[in-house]
Design an enzyme around this catalytic site. Structure first.
Site, mmCIF file in Angstrom:
data_model
loop_
_atom_site.group_PDB
_atom_site.id
_atom_site.type_symbol
_atom_site.label_atom_id
_atom_site.label_comp_id
_atom_site.label_asym_id
_atom_site.label_seq_id
_atom_site.Cartn_x
_atom_site.Cartn_y
_atom_site.Cartn_z
ATOM 1 N N LYS A 181 12.291 35.573 27.180
ATOM 2 C CA LYS A 181 12.996 36.512 28.055
ATOM 3 C C LYS A 181 12.445 36.418 29.467
ATOM 4 O O LYS A 181 11.279 36.049 29.653
ATOM 5 C CB LYS A 181 12.765 37.954 27.559
ATOM 6 N N ARG A 205 18.483 40.175 13.963
ATOM 7 C CA ARG A 205 19.436 39.946 12.874
ATOM 8 C C ARG A 205 18.811 39.111 11.760
ATOM 9 O O ARG A 205 19.189 39.242 10.593
ATOM 10 C CB ARG A 205 20.714 39.297 13.427
HETATM 11 N N1 BES Z 1 15.758 43.306 21.331
HETATM 12 C C1 BES Z 1 16.812 42.625 21.974
HETATM 13 C C2 BES Z 1 17.976 43.539 22.379
HETATM 14 C C3 BES Z 1 17.680 44.618 23.375
HETATM 15 C C4 BES Z 1 18.032 44.445 24.709
HETATM 16 C C5 BES Z 1 17.121 45.818 23.001
HETATM 17 C C6 BES Z 1 17.807 45.449 25.619
HETATM 18 C C7 BES Z 1 16.893 46.813 23.912
HETATM 19 C C8 BES Z 1 17.239 46.644 25.219
HETATM 20 C C9 BES Z 1 17.369 41.550 21.035
HETATM 21 O O1 BES Z 1 16.458 40.977 20.173
HETATM 22 C C10 BES Z 1 17.901 40.457 21.892
HETATM 23 O O2 BES Z 1 17.125 39.853 22.553
HETATM 24 N N2 BES Z 1 19.210 40.227 21.840
HETATM 25 C C11 BES Z 1 19.819 39.222 22.607
HETATM 26 C C12 BES Z 1 20.781 38.476 21.714
HETATM 27 C C13 BES Z 1 21.286 37.192 22.296
HETATM 28 C C14 BES Z 1 20.155 36.207 22.473
HETATM 29 C C15 BES Z 1 22.351 36.626 21.392
HETATM 30 C C16 BES Z 1 20.534 39.885 23.767
HETATM 31 O O3 BES Z 1 21.020 41.012 23.619
HETATM 32 O O4 BES Z 1 20.563 39.299 24.834
HETATM 33 MN MN MN Z 2 15.406 39.355 21.046
#
Ligand code: BES
Ligand code: MN
Ligand code: ZN
Length: 496
Positions: free
Chosen positions: A274, A348
């Site tokens: 990230k 997931r």
């Molecule tokens: N934990 C994150 C989602 C999240 C984002 C929670 C902001 C709380 C606040 C999750 O694991 C994630 O990174 N999701 C990705 C999915 C994508 C890579 C398909 C996302 O939402 O960008």
């Molecule tokens: Mn994630």
């Protein structure tokens, strides 16, 4: 964690607190029940102060004045409940929050639990008490300098009830409030302190309430075959865990209901790292698991007549030489293969194994999972609603109603064949990430491939579980979202 309020319930016989709190409507006349305690001159003083401050008794507004000499208390605090004909839409938990907010750095208070026009129903009294508790949670564990002595001492609040509120109703309030406090603390804790093993240890503390605990370590998870979950944790120095909590409050043999939580104690994104800005918020990527622990606390503490399973997948998602890669293919517990497209779509993977395990082992009436699953749910719903995805209309409707009753609202989102197709993979049975479009839906479709025919709800709480704007009932970053919603669902439909 600390609670700034210590609540007690007593009849309206003798008051002795520093502050006296009364509820006032637009008529600006104090409740009859308060008359004996207000003291000489209080009515006139109230009228003058209200005029000077333009206090009109608007719902949740407040007025604080010094008590007249010799009144036997120091401050008189009036909190507005609005006009009588709008009482039906007044949120009494928010009212409780507004009252607690008004107490500031007080030492002790008596709250006269009566409406200007007459008695306060037991349910409303309970909601006020709950709101007061929720508002008074503070997470100051790691503040070594700013704690003033007057803030360290909890405010002793006595709720003065002209009509008795059952001991049981009050116990339920304390149980739910303690459950929310616990969930909030788990979310607020820093990720160096709260890693999977430590999280499991905290969950195990529910044993003292009679909750049966089972902690699965990596060796056991490997043996069971939770490869998707383990793949997420394999880049971390911290071992993964699955914690199972079981509350048997109903007769043996009654099919349990199950709550499943995503517990990523820190989500760096893994190799699909990230961006740095705001990454610290990913300590809250276990809010789903925190809610499940808080809920199990509430159910056990109020001895709910239900058989409930709480089960949480605890992992840390880190980049490392041993971390999983985009392109990897893993076989989940269900036997289906998953192509890893993005290691940041890890939640997931964790849930896929835990959901499959739950339906297979416990054969529950239903499963509800909670997860901070996608940023896309914030794009769709902001922080107002959690996204609800389900294969059951009945469960969806029951949750929508519980949401309206508690203020923890949900909004149903679509599922369907066309969305499901979007996660088909070139090399495996499915892939863990599709494009940007419908990101929350494709994540839900992925989960649905791991629930079999069990009635199931997925709540995407990425927007509601953390960083919520301040409200009358919450000042904490970790909101504890979902504990009240699910406790209400259980109380309304699955007890007795
Ligand atoms: N934990 C994150 C989602 C999240 C984002 C929670 C902001 C709380 C606040 C999750 O694991 C994630 O990174 N999701 C990705 C999915 C994508 C890579 C398909 C996302 O939402 O960008
Ligand atoms: Mn994630
Ligand atoms: Zn995540």
């Amino acid at each position: 964690m600390s609670q700034r309020l210590k609540l007690e319930i007593k009849p309206l016989n003798a008051i002795g607190g520093q502050d006296l709190v009364i509820l006032m409507s637009d008529t600006l006349s104090p409740p009859k029940a308060a008359d004996d305690w207000l003291g000489e001159g209080a009515h006139a003083l109230l009228a003058r102060a209200a005029a000077a401050e333009r206090f009109k008794g608007k719902a949740l507004s407040g007025l604080t004045l010094l008590a007249p000499d010799g009144a036997g208390y120091e401050r008189l605090i009036a909190v507005g409940v609005g006009p009588e004909d709008e009482r039906g839409t007044l949120d009494f938990a928010k009212l409780g929050g507004a009252i607690a907010g008004r107490l500031g750095h007080g030492r002790s208070a008596d709250v006269i639990m009566a409406l200007p026009e007459g008695p306060l129903g037991a349910e409303h009294a309970a909601a006020i008490a709950l709101g007061m508790r929720l508002r008074s949670y503070v997470f100051d564990e790691y503040k070594t300098k700013s704690k003033k002595p007057e803030e360290a001492e909890p405010i002793a609040v006595t709720l003065r009830l002209p009509e008795p509120l059952g001991k049981k109703a009050f116990k339920a309030v304390e149980a739910i409030a303690d459950g929310v406090d616990l969930a909030r603390t788990l979310v607020n804790e820093p990720p160096n302190v709260l890693y999977p093993e430590e999280f499991a240890d905290r969950a195990a503390k529910l044993a003292k309430l009679g909750v049966e605990i089972e902690i699965l370590d990596e060796k056991q998870l490997k043996k069971i075959g939770m490869r998707a979950l383990l793949a997420v944790g394999q880049g971390s120095r911290r071992d993964s865990r699955v914690a199972i909590m079981r509350w048997d409050g109903a007769k043996a043999g009654v099919q349990p209901i199950a709550f499943v939580g995503k517990g990523v104690t820190f989500d760096t994104g893994g190799i699909s790292l990230k961006p740095g800005a705001g990454m610290e918020d990913m300590k809250g990527d276990m809010a789903g698991a925190a809610c499940v622990v808080g809920l199990m606390h509430a159910l056990a503490a109020r001895k709910a007549k239900v058989n409930a399973i709480g089960i949480i997948g605890l992992v840390e998602n880190m980049p490392d030489g041993n971390a999983q890669r985009p392109g990897d293919i893993v076989t989940s517990l269900s036997g289906q293969t998953i192509e890893i497209i993005n290691t940041d779509a890890e939640g997931r993977l964790v849930l896929a194994d835990v959901l499959w395990y739950t339906q297979e082992r416990f054969k529950p009436q239903f499963m509800i999972n909670l997860a901070t699953l996608t940023g896309a749910i914030l794009v769709a719903l902001a922080q107002e609603h959690a996204g609800l995805f389900s294969n059951s209309d009945e469960l969806s409707e029951r949750l929508a109603a519980a949401g309206k009753a508690t203020g923890e609202t949900v909004w149903r989102m679509p599922l369907g064949k066309a969305y499901d197709k979007m996660i088909d993979s070139k090399f495996a049975d499915m892939k863990n990430a599709a494009g940007r479009h419908g990101g929350s839906i494709t994540a839900a479709q992925f989960l649905q491939r791991h629930v079999n025919d069990t009635p199931w709800v997925h709540l995407d709480i990425a927007g509601t579980g953390m960083g919520s704007p301040n409200s009358e009932t919450n000042r904490s970053w970790g909101s504890g979202w979902g504990v009240r919603l699910l406790d209400r669902l259980v109380a309304d439909h699955y007890e007795g």
